[in-house]
Design an enzyme around this catalytic site. Structure first.
Site, short mmCIF file in Angstrom:
data_model
loop_
_atom_site.label_atom_id
_atom_site.label_comp_id
_atom_site.label_asym_id
_atom_site.label_seq_id
_atom_site.Cartn_x
_atom_site.Cartn_y
_atom_site.Cartn_z
N GLY A 46 0.83 -1.19 0.00
CA GLY A 46 0.00 0.00 0.00
C GLY A 46 0.87 1.25 0.00
CD GLN A 51 3.52 5.69 2.67
OE1 GLN A 51 2.54 5.16 2.17
NE2 GLN A 51 4.52 4.99 3.18
CB CYS A 112 5.59 1.99 7.45
SG CYS A 112 5.13 3.52 6.61
CG LEU A 113 6.56 0.92 1.23
CD1 LEU A 113 5.84 1.34 -0.05
CD2 LEU A 113 7.67 -0.07 0.92
CG HIS A 158 0.66 6.57 5.63
ND1 HIS A 158 1.78 7.07 6.23
CD2 HIS A 158 0.93 5.27 5.37
CE1 HIS A 158 2.70 6.11 6.34
NE2 HIS A 158 2.21 5.00 5.83
ZN ZN Z 1 3.06 3.16 5.79
#
Ligand code: ZN
Length: 194
Positions: A46, A51, A112-113, A158
Site C-alpha cells: 500500500g 508518502q 511501512c515503506l 497516513h
Molecule cells: Zn506506511
C-alpha cells in the site's frame, strides 16, 4: 507513469493531514498511476499520497500474494518452479477513503515503506467497511477483514499524518522510536504556536 520518491521518517510531510480531492482530473489519474508504479517498485502492499509528498487523500493498495511473496520468497524459489497464484483483488485505488464502520480488534505485525527496516505488532480493527471514490468518480463501499482491513487502516492513517508507531502502547512506542531515531533521525519537536 513515473516512479516517485518515497519520503522517509522523520520527513515532516509524513505528519501532514492531507486535503480531500475536489475533482478527479488528469493530475489525479497520473498520481494514481505513479503511486501504483512506486508501490510495486518498492514491493509495498500500500502507498498513500503523503508518502510521496503529495497533499491529496489518495491511496493505492495491492495485497495480491504475487506482490507480497515476491519479496519474502526471494532466493528460495527453485528455478523454473511454477506456482499457481491466487490473484487477490489486485490493484485497489482509493480517492478520499473513509472508514464508515469497524468491529473487533486484532494484533499483527506491520511495516511501512516510510520507516524502512522496522516492524512492530499493531492493534487494529478486525473488520472495516470503507467508502471511497474510484478513478471513474464512483463511490464504492468495500468491506474488508484480515490483511486488507489492516492495510486500509494503515493507509488511511497516513492521510491523517498518523504512522503505525503512533498506534503502539507508550512503552513500545518509546522503545521503537529510540531505535528508529538512531537509524533514520529524530522528528523535530513541534511546539504549540500561540
Ligand atoms: Zn506506511
Amino acid at each position: 507513469m513515473a516512479l516517485r520518491k518515497i519520503l522517509i521518517y522523520p520527513d515532516p510531510f509524513l505528519r501532514k493531514k492531507c486535503a480531500p480531492v475536489e475533482g478527479i482530473d488528469g493530475e489525479v489519474l497520473k498520481l494514481l498511476d505513479d503511486m501504483a508504479e512506486t508501490m510495486y517498485g518498492a514491493r509495498g502492499v500500500g502507498l498513500a499520497a503523503s508518502q510521496i509528498g503529495v497533499d491529496k487523500r489518495v491511496v493505492v493498495i495491492d495485497i495480491s500474494p504475487r506482490n507480497i511473496e515476491a519479496d519474502e520468497e526471494e532466493g528460495e524459489e527453485e528455478e523454473g518452479e511454477e506456482k499457481t497464484e491466487y490473484e487477490g483483488p489486485g490493484l485497489i485505488e482509493l480517492i478520499n477513503p473513509e472508514i464508515i464502520s469497524s468491529v473487533g480488534q486484532v494484533i499483527a505485525e506491520e511495516a511501512c515503506l516510510s520507516i524502512p527496516g522496522f516492524t512492530s505488532d499493531v492493534r487494529r480493527k478486525r473488520r472495516v467497511v470503507i467508502e471511497a471514490y474510484n478513478r471513474e468518480g464512483q463511490l464504492m463501499e468495500i468491506e474488508a477483514s484480515e490483511l486488507l482491513a489492516r492495510v486500509f487502516q494503515h493507509e488511511i492513517d497516513h492521510l491523517d499524518g498518523v504512522l503505525f508507531i503512533d498506534r503502539l502502547s507508550r512503552l513500545k512506542r518509546e522503545l521503537i522510536k529510540r531505535k528508529i531515531e538512531k537509524v533514520l533521525g529524530k522528528e523535530e519537536k513541534r511546539y504549540a504556536v500561540m
